[in-house]
Design a protein around this motif. Sequence first.
Motif, PDB file in Angstrom:
ATOM      1  N   LEU A 153       0.822  -1.207   0.000  1.00  0.00           N
ATOM      2  CA  LEU A 153       0.000   0.000   0.000  1.00  0.00           C
ATOM      3  C   LEU A 153       0.858   1.259   0.000  1.00  0.00           C
ATOM      4  CD1 LEU A 153      -2.886  -0.903   2.473  1.00  0.00           C
ATOM      5  CD2 LEU A 153      -3.138  -0.354   0.047  1.00  0.00           C
ATOM      6  N   PHE A 163     -13.581   5.481  -6.978  1.00  0.00           N
ATOM      7  CA  PHE A 163     -12.460   5.608  -6.046  1.00  0.00           C
ATOM      8  C   PHE A 163     -11.139   5.413  -6.785  1.00  0.00           C
ATOM      9  CE2 PHE A 163     -16.161   3.927  -3.857  1.00  0.00           C
ATOM     10  CZ  PHE A 163     -16.266   4.754  -2.747  1.00  0.00           C
ATOM     11  N   THR A 199      -8.661   8.973  -2.939  1.00  0.00           N
ATOM     12  CA  THR A 199      -9.862   8.345  -2.387  1.00  0.00           C
ATOM     13  C   THR A 199      -9.728   6.831  -2.445  1.00  0.00           C
ATOM     14  OG1 THR A 199     -10.975   8.404  -4.552  1.00  0.00           O
ATOM     15  CG2 THR A 199     -11.328  10.271  -3.053  1.00  0.00           C
ATOM     16  N   VAL A 200     -10.252   6.157  -1.401  1.00  0.00           N
ATOM     17  CA  VAL A 200     -10.059   4.715  -1.257  1.00  0.00           C
ATOM     18  C   VAL A 200     -11.368   4.055  -0.843  1.00  0.00           C
ATOM     19  CG1 VAL A 200      -8.781   2.901  -0.046  1.00  0.00           C
ATOM     20  CG2 VAL A 200      -7.670   5.108  -0.516  1.00  0.00           C
ATOM     21  N   LEU A 248      -8.385   4.159  -5.496  1.00  0.00           N
ATOM     22  CA  LEU A 248      -7.896   2.839  -5.103  1.00  0.00           C
ATOM     23  C   LEU A 248      -9.030   2.039  -4.493  1.00  0.00           C
ATOM     24  CD1 LEU A 248      -5.698   0.703  -4.300  1.00  0.00           C
ATOM     25  CD2 LEU A 248      -5.345   2.040  -2.204  1.00  0.00           C
ATOM     26  N   ILE A 308      -3.228   8.638  -5.604  1.00  0.00           N
ATOM     27  CA  ILE A 308      -4.372   8.154  -4.832  1.00  0.00           C
ATOM     28  C   ILE A 308      -4.826   9.213  -3.818  1.00  0.00           C
ATOM     29  CG2 ILE A 308      -5.221   6.352  -3.284  1.00  0.00           C
ATOM     30  CD1 ILE A 308      -4.502   5.390  -6.123  1.00  0.00           C
ATOM     31  N   ALA A 332     -12.961   0.979  -9.309  1.00  0.00           N
ATOM     32  CA  ALA A 332     -11.589   1.506  -9.236  1.00  0.00           C
ATOM     33  C   ALA A 332     -11.251   2.401 -10.420  1.00  0.00           C
ATOM     34  CB  ALA A 332     -10.596   0.351  -9.153  1.00  0.00           C
ATOM     35  N   SER A 339      -7.731   0.831   6.616  1.00  0.00           N
ATOM     36  CA  SER A 339      -8.480   2.085   6.490  1.00  0.00           C
ATOM     37  C   SER A 339      -7.794   3.187   7.283  1.00  0.00           C
ATOM     38  CB  SER A 339      -9.915   1.913   7.004  1.00  0.00           C
ATOM     39  OG  SER A 339     -10.657   1.032   6.210  1.00  0.00           O
ATOM     40  N   LEU A 369       0.944   4.550  -3.541  1.00  0.00           N
ATOM     41  CA  LEU A 369      -0.069   5.573  -3.277  1.00  0.00           C
ATOM     42  C   LEU A 369       0.022   6.746  -4.234  1.00  0.00           C
ATOM     43  CD1 LEU A 369      -0.169   5.695   0.641  1.00  0.00           C
ATOM     44  CD2 LEU A 369      -1.736   4.538  -0.946  1.00  0.00           C
ATOM     45  N   LEU A 384      -4.317   4.298   5.855  1.00  0.00           N
ATOM     46  CA  LEU A 384      -4.373   5.219   4.720  1.00  0.00           C
ATOM     47  C   LEU A 384      -4.970   6.569   5.108  1.00  0.00           C
ATOM     48  CD1 LEU A 384      -5.223   2.932   1.680  1.00  0.00           C
ATOM     49  CD2 LEU A 384      -3.023   3.553   2.686  1.00  0.00           C
ATOM     50  N   ASP A 407     -12.404   0.531   0.905  1.00  0.00           N
ATOM     51  CA  ASP A 407     -11.880  -0.639   1.604  1.00  0.00           C
ATOM     52  C   ASP A 407     -13.038  -1.604   1.820  1.00  0.00           C
ATOM     53  OD1 ASP A 407     -10.511  -2.476   3.082  1.00  0.00           O
ATOM     54  OD2 ASP A 407      -9.828  -1.088   4.635  1.00  0.00           O
ATOM     55  N   VAL A 433     -11.200   7.670   3.040  1.00  0.00           N
ATOM     56  CA  VAL A 433     -11.450   6.236   2.936  1.00  0.00           C
ATOM     57  C   VAL A 433     -12.913   5.916   3.235  1.00  0.00           C
ATOM     58  CG1 VAL A 433     -10.759   3.950   3.745  1.00  0.00           C
ATOM     59  CG2 VAL A 433      -9.081   5.815   3.728  1.00  0.00           C
TER      60      VAL A 433
END
Length: 311
Positions: free
Chosen positions: A42, A117, A51-52, A119, A49, A145, A63, A46, A66, A54, A73
Amino acid sequence: MDYSTRISERMWNLPDKGELEAEREQTFIDDIVQKAHIERELLDHLDGIQTVFDGGAGCGRFSILLARQGLRVTHFDISRPMIEKARELAEKAGVLDRITFVHGALEDLSAYADRSFDLVMSFDAPVSYTWPHQERTIRELVRLARRRIMLSVSSRLGALPYLANPVQKNQFILDRNSPDSWVQWCLNNREQMIEGFTFREADLIKAHETGLLCDVEETRSAYDRGESPWSISYHFLPDELNHILESCGVKEISLAGPGAFARTIPNEILVKIMNDPKQKKEFLDFCHLYDSNLYVCGMGKDNLFARGEIG
């Protein structure tokens, strides 16, 4: 709602799940190895990146990691106790304002638009618990994604030795005096498990062919009796996972088997390594190198890890 979803929902919503799962990385060495591998992947990827998502985020191990990096997240999980534990840990870490908590099942991600998102990640094999919809779930995660996807699923080749080793978890106990109920059960039942063991080739062949280690009908019956059996879980082969991701348009796919190296080392040596900070760092660094080799990726302790770019 499918049986598998209902079984997973009941198991992961047991009242003690939040507390128990939050402590696994301090309890079992295989959890330390696996999570160290994922954390490194991870933090090394990044770029671009912000927005993620999970999916199956559990108690927030990644979570929160990050969110600490300044990312926003969405923490999505089927377990309310684990979400509450994650919320508690996020508040302690000072990142509560960067995490959105959502209760839901991975089988239904229809609330999210395509490429929502940067990621999308899903670790510790929640995808495998969506059987018989595991391939569709992967496709849905890829759909969300924009730049990158990372996930881990249950490994078929890595899991098959479980059927020939009823005491495999004992190898990874970090502290034999831990009050964790699973640790004490493993220790107290070791001899009984060995004495009661019988090697059954037919069971391994069936699991090798189907990717299912449990008896589905027996698990369903246990659920109907009001019990909380372990979720029905599908175990992937490396080529199979790679093919699914490629068919979704994922590029530059890398596979790994966290724990492949560690599973070759006896408990006494593993504990010695873990209790020395210098040895532990060097060991985890080498595990990442070894476990990332394509020739051993299928023999990860529990999971098969995949990382790829969205084309």
